[in-house]
Design an enzyme around this catalytic site. Structure first.
Site, PDB file in Angstrom:
ATOM      1  N   TYR A 158     -41.917  26.337   9.328  1.00 10.76           N
ATOM      2  CA  TYR A 158     -41.565  27.681   8.884  1.00 10.76           C
ATOM      3  C   TYR A 158     -41.347  28.559  10.104  1.00 10.76           C
ATOM      4  O   TYR A 158     -42.179  28.588  11.026  1.00 10.76           O
ATOM      5  CB  TYR A 158     -42.689  28.270   8.029  1.00 10.76           C
ATOM      6  CG  TYR A 158     -42.381  29.654   7.511  1.00 10.76           C
ATOM      7  CD1 TYR A 158     -41.344  29.858   6.595  1.00 10.76           C
ATOM      8  CD2 TYR A 158     -43.106  30.767   7.935  1.00 10.76           C
ATOM      9  CE1 TYR A 158     -41.044  31.129   6.122  1.00 10.76           C
ATOM     10  CE2 TYR A 158     -42.819  32.042   7.458  1.00 10.76           C
ATOM     11  CZ  TYR A 158     -41.791  32.213   6.559  1.00 10.76           C
ATOM     12  OH  TYR A 158     -41.500  33.474   6.084  1.00 10.76           O
ATOM     13  N   ASP A 253     -41.699  27.928  18.694  1.00  6.16           N
ATOM     14  CA  ASP A 253     -42.227  28.960  17.798  1.00  6.16           C
ATOM     15  C   ASP A 253     -43.756  28.948  17.884  1.00  6.16           C
ATOM     16  O   ASP A 253     -44.409  28.059  17.351  1.00  6.16           O
ATOM     17  CB  ASP A 253     -41.742  28.700  16.368  1.00  6.16           C
ATOM     18  CG  ASP A 253     -42.177  29.804  15.403  1.00  6.16           C
ATOM     19  OD1 ASP A 253     -43.059  30.601  15.770  1.00  6.16           O
ATOM     20  OD2 ASP A 253     -41.626  29.848  14.283  1.00  6.16           O
ATOM     21  N   LYS A 290     -48.026  37.593  14.834  1.00  5.37           N
ATOM     22  CA  LYS A 290     -49.423  37.531  14.389  1.00  5.37           C
ATOM     23  C   LYS A 290     -50.386  38.143  15.433  1.00  5.37           C
ATOM     24  O   LYS A 290     -50.458  39.355  15.531  1.00  5.37           O
ATOM     25  CB  LYS A 290     -49.765  36.111  13.965  1.00  5.37           C
ATOM     26  CG  LYS A 290     -48.864  35.690  12.760  1.00  5.37           C
ATOM     27  CD  LYS A 290     -49.224  34.389  12.099  1.00  5.37           C
ATOM     28  CE  LYS A 290     -48.494  34.239  10.766  1.00  5.37           C
ATOM     29  NZ  LYS A 290     -47.291  33.424  10.782  1.00  5.37           N
TER      30      LYS A 290
END
Ligand SMILES: *Cc1c(COP(=O)(O)O)cnc(C)c1O
Length: 456
Positions: A158, A253, A290
């Site tokens: 994702y 990522d 995050k």
């Protein structure tokens, strides 16, 4: 603030559904795969989160990562209060943005030693508001830099919800059993080549066929959106090698892993030789989110200066954001990164080892077939006997066992991710009291998982 309960969770959910699609602003929150009523949260402190009915849960979601230090860490809250006092948003540059950029650069580099030259994969950073924007910008940048169109991604990874990245994207889509999203044009989807994770032969074959047209490979540093699936030893290094031999870029990522699995993210663990036999490779671009925003909307994209300098205003690749580098979010990010020292990471590593072991023992005691999925201090559990290495394998597990397990834990005051395809998150604030509440809840929950049947 009033402590009186105004509505129950069920009433808040019903009310929300009238004004918000599905009653939620991000799909996994709707409890789609576990059923039941989502809890509407009103406050969070340390390892605990409290719902609208005044029930307190030990939180193992931690805002999907950002609450690394625990919720509402006093020094982070103080930094945010001070920033709020100076102004909410200026639409202009601030000194603190550079400080945050420097903090990230200082972390994501490895000093030279006898065996290895200095590696500094983050030379320049651009701040954005969400992880989705960071990866979306990385891809545009890779295309602008290489003049190529195609993108390679891995099934079950994702990278946020931009159009080209929603093919077999794990996590929320896995929870809803969707292969991808409606509303993505066939032309866009055709530019994303999806490969099985941990399969270097598939990557070599794809490059043999399409190499000259591939702008970039994008990969989660360690996959954690289909449950946790660590890369095979040397996998990321080999991806970097294949990309670079073919004139493509490697986009790493680290939106989830960055500053959670260690001070320099997963890349830092590999660069230091701690995991995965990954010495001696460098991604071209790294996406963060995050934790880098300390719980406020902030994410970042960093990497090679020659690639990053293709961004406007220096270069032809456009990217912008009204709230990018927002001063309140930057203050939360700086405070969080400054506090996240070696002691914090060793505490989280220790908690992750303890909890993953105890959950596994509880399942074993009830004869629940399972495997522990781990990547550094990230962990989750698959209801199958072997450790899955890719998305196809993850999907073969007895995922129906998660629903009763989840609800048993929730009833006992432990809030787990509402999907078997998500990582669990601990914080440095999870003390013995919080841990003991989790341990006390495990036997009954494991029993519920053991007696679950596929029918429901
Ligand atoms: C959460 C996540 C994203 C998306 O970040 P948002 O801030 O939710 O847009 C991208 N990549 C990974 C690996 C993530 O875990």
């Amino acid at each position: 603030m009033t402590t009186a309960t105004l509505l129950t969770n069920a009433e808040y959910f019903d009310r929300a559904k009238k004004s918000i699609p599905g009653g939620v602003n991000s799909p996994v929150r709707a409890f789609g795969s576990v059923g039941g009523t989502p809890r509407f949260m009103v406050s969070a402190q340390g390892p605990y989160i409290t719902d609208a009915e005044g029930r307190q849960f030990v939180d193992l979601i931690c805002s999907w990562g950002p609450a690394l230090l625990g919720h509402s860490h006093p020094q982070v809250v103080d930094a945010v209060r001070a920033a709020v006092g100076r102004g909410l948003s200026f639409g202009a540059s601030t000194p603190a943005e550079t400080e945050l950029a420097e903090l990230v650069r200082a972390r994501v580099s490895v000093p030279a030693d006898g065996a290895h030259p200095a590696a500094a994969p983050i030379e320049k950073i651009r701040m954005v508001s969400t992880g989705t924007e960071a990866t979306m910008t990385a891809i545009r940048l890779a295309r602008g830099f290489t003049g190529r169109d195609l993108l390679v991604k891995f099934a079950g990874h994702y990278h946020g919800h931009s159009d080209g990245l929603l093919a077999e994207a794990g996590s929320g889509l896995a929870t809803l059993s969707l292969p991808g999203s409606a509303g993505v044009t066939a032309a866009t989807a055709a530019q994303t080549l999806v490969l099985p994770y941990n399969d270097l032969a598939a990557v070599h074959a794809m490059f043999a066929e399409h190499g000259p047209n591939i702008a970039a490979i994008i990969v989660e540093a360690a996959a954690a959106n289909m449950g946790v699936v660590a890369p095979n030893a040397g996998f990321n290094r080999e991806l970097a090698g294949i990309a670079h031999q073919n004139g493509s870029l490697l986009i790493l990522d680290e939106v989830l892993t960055g500053f959670r699995v260690g001070a320099a993210g997963w890349w830092g663990l590999e660069a230091a030789g701690t995991v995965a036999d990954g010495l001696g490779w460098t991604p071209d671009l790294i996406a963060f989110g995050k934790i880098v925003g300390g719980g406020l909307p902030l994410a970042a994209l960093g990497g090679r200066a020659d690639v990053m300098d293709m961004l406007a205003p220096l270069g032809p690749v456009y990217q912008a954001g009204t709230l990018s580098g927002n001063p309140v979010a930057v203050a939360a990010g700086i405070a969080t990164l400054k506090l996240a020292d070696a002691t914090i990471y060793s505490r989280i590593d220790e908690l992750a080892a303890l909890l993953s072991n105890e959950v596994s023992l509880a399942f074993a005691a009830e004869g629940v077939e399972h495997s522990v999925q781990r990547a550094g201090n990230l962990f989750s559990f698959a209801f199958m006997s072997t450790v899955p290495r890719n998305y196809a394998q993850v999907k073969t597990q007895e995922s129906f066992r998660y629903r009763p397990f989840f609800h048993s834990m929730l009833d006992a005051g432990v809030s787990l991710p509402p999907s078997v395809f998500e990582s669990w998150f601990v914080s440095a604030a999870h003390d013995d009291t919080a841990v003991n509440r989790i341990l006390a809840a495990l036997p009954a929950a494991a029993k519920a998982a053991a007696s679950a049947t596929a029918a429901g």
